[in-house]
Write a protein that holds these residues in place. Sequence first.
Motif, short mmCIF file in Angstrom:
data_model
loop_
_atom_site.label_atom_id
_atom_site.label_comp_id
_atom_site.label_asym_id
_atom_site.label_seq_id
_atom_site.Cartn_x
_atom_site.Cartn_y
_atom_site.Cartn_z
N MET A 162 83.75 120.05 40.24
CA MET A 162 84.80 120.63 41.10
C MET A 162 84.93 119.82 42.38
O MET A 162 83.91 119.40 42.94
CB MET A 162 84.47 122.08 41.44
CG MET A 162 84.50 123.03 40.26
SD MET A 162 84.38 124.77 40.79
CE MET A 162 82.70 124.78 41.45
N PRO A 163 86.13 119.61 42.87
CA PRO A 163 86.30 118.89 44.13
C PRO A 163 85.88 119.77 45.31
O PRO A 163 85.83 120.99 45.22
CB PRO A 163 87.80 118.59 44.17
CG PRO A 163 88.42 119.68 43.36
CD PRO A 163 87.42 119.98 42.26
N THR A 164 85.61 119.12 46.43
CA THR A 164 85.21 119.82 47.64
C THR A 164 86.18 119.52 48.76
O THR A 164 86.56 118.37 48.98
CB THR A 164 83.79 119.40 48.08
OG1 THR A 164 82.86 119.74 47.06
CG2 THR A 164 83.40 120.09 49.38
N THR A 210 92.82 130.17 49.20
CA THR A 210 93.71 129.50 48.25
C THR A 210 93.00 128.39 47.51
O THR A 210 93.12 128.24 46.28
CB THR A 210 94.95 128.96 48.99
OG1 THR A 210 95.66 130.06 49.56
CG2 THR A 210 95.87 128.19 48.05
N PHE A 211 92.23 127.58 48.24
CA PHE A 211 91.50 126.49 47.59
C PHE A 211 90.36 127.02 46.73
O PHE A 211 90.09 126.47 45.64
CB PHE A 211 90.99 125.51 48.64
CG PHE A 211 92.01 124.46 49.02
CD1 PHE A 211 91.90 123.16 48.57
CD2 PHE A 211 93.09 124.79 49.82
CE1 PHE A 211 92.83 122.19 48.91
CE2 PHE A 211 94.04 123.83 50.19
CZ PHE A 211 93.92 122.53 49.72
N GLU A 212 89.69 128.07 47.18
CA GLU A 212 88.63 128.65 46.37
C GLU A 212 89.19 129.19 45.06
O GLU A 212 88.61 128.97 43.99
CB GLU A 212 87.93 129.76 47.15
CG GLU A 212 86.74 130.37 46.42
CD GLU A 212 86.02 131.40 47.27
OE1 GLU A 212 84.81 131.27 47.46
OE2 GLU A 212 86.69 132.35 47.73
N ASP A 271 75.21 115.43 52.60
CA ASP A 271 73.93 115.68 51.93
C ASP A 271 74.06 116.73 50.83
O ASP A 271 73.32 116.69 49.84
CB ASP A 271 72.89 116.16 52.94
CG ASP A 271 72.43 115.05 53.89
OD1 ASP A 271 72.60 113.87 53.54
OD2 ASP A 271 71.89 115.39 54.96
N ALA A 272 75.01 117.65 51.00
CA ALA A 272 75.11 118.78 50.09
C ALA A 272 76.04 118.53 48.91
O ALA A 272 75.83 119.08 47.82
CB ALA A 272 75.59 120.02 50.85
N THR A 273 77.08 117.72 49.12
CA THR A 273 78.11 117.60 48.08
C THR A 273 78.96 116.38 48.32
O THR A 273 78.97 115.82 49.43
CB THR A 273 79.02 118.85 48.07
OG1 THR A 273 79.96 118.76 47.00
CG2 THR A 273 79.76 119.01 49.39
N GLU A 274 79.68 115.95 47.30
CA GLU A 274 80.71 114.93 47.50
C GLU A 274 81.91 115.59 48.19
O GLU A 274 82.22 116.75 47.93
CB GLU A 274 81.14 114.33 46.16
CG GLU A 274 80.04 113.54 45.47
CD GLU A 274 80.51 112.94 44.16
OE1 GLU A 274 81.57 113.37 43.66
OE2 GLU A 274 79.81 112.06 43.64
N LEU A 275 82.58 114.84 49.05
CA LEU A 275 83.72 115.37 49.80
C LEU A 275 85.00 114.66 49.37
O LEU A 275 85.07 113.44 49.39
CB LEU A 275 83.50 115.19 51.31
CG LEU A 275 84.58 115.75 52.23
CD1 LEU A 275 84.68 117.27 52.08
CD2 LEU A 275 84.28 115.39 53.68
N TRP A 313 88.13 124.94 44.01
CA TRP A 313 87.50 123.96 44.88
C TRP A 313 86.22 124.52 45.49
O TRP A 313 86.12 125.72 45.75
CB TRP A 313 88.44 123.59 46.03
CG TRP A 313 89.61 122.73 45.63
CD1 TRP A 313 90.60 123.05 44.75
CD2 TRP A 313 89.93 121.42 46.12
NE1 TRP A 313 91.51 122.04 44.65
CE2 TRP A 313 91.12 121.02 45.48
CE3 TRP A 313 89.33 120.57 47.04
CZ2 TRP A 313 91.72 119.78 45.74
CZ3 TRP A 313 89.92 119.34 47.29
CH2 TRP A 313 91.09 118.95 46.65
N ASN A 314 85.24 123.65 45.73
CA ASN A 314 84.10 123.99 46.58
C ASN A 314 84.55 123.90 48.03
O ASN A 314 85.41 123.09 48.38
CB ASN A 314 82.94 123.02 46.35
CG ASN A 314 82.35 123.16 44.97
OD1 ASN A 314 82.20 124.26 44.45
ND2 ASN A 314 81.99 122.04 44.37
#
Length: 228
Positions: free
Chosen positions: A1-3, A20-22, A70-74, A26-27
């Motif tokens: 999933m994209p972030t 809306t994004f959630e 550190d937590a996720t790709e953006l 999306w993350n």
Amino acid sequence: MPTVAITGAAGAIGSVTAETFEDAGWNLALLDYGEENKTTLDSSFPDAHTFDCDLTDEDATRKAFARIDDATELDAVLAIAGGFSMQAATDATMDDYHRMMALNVQTLFNTARAALPVLTKQDQSFLLGVSAPAGLDGQANAALYGASKGAVAAYVKSLGKEEQEAGLRTSVLYPMGVVDTPANRDAMPDADPSSWIAPRELAAGMLHLATRSPRGHVPELKVHAATE
């Protein structure tokens, strides 16, 4: 999933945009200023990465985006945080000037500089800034607001030209009228909000912009209120 990272995420527009994004899968990485806003974000979006971050503080902004990295790709950043004020151009003070530039330009500038190294790790990424009609044509009794929003648009467009080869797309969103927020309803109790722009329409527009491919990029989107 994209972030997606959203600044001003606890606000009337930011919170609806996060929803809306959630809902679109999306993350979320959500940034706002103050413990109360972070508590609200933690309660409303328990699966999100949330940050209490003063975006006028360069170091704090960099640290927040380092933690996101550190937590996720953006994949996308929506720079929604900002502010509004009114005063006649000749009555404005240096304090008024610094406040408008800090809320609208400095927050974007710090966000973009902190986010860019993280975003451009991806083959394709996206950044959005929010301008205003006053940034296009000026507005009586809101010269500093208009100047700051004009700077937002110019900065976002320039960044897009510079970073296009790195896969970054940028867009400027223009809410072309009053947005239906609790603050605006309180400020204009005698007005009819049925013709104002719904925050969810702005959120839908941002989702559309963020999900375009390089072959269908939309650099600017003007969202208008209802007309009779």
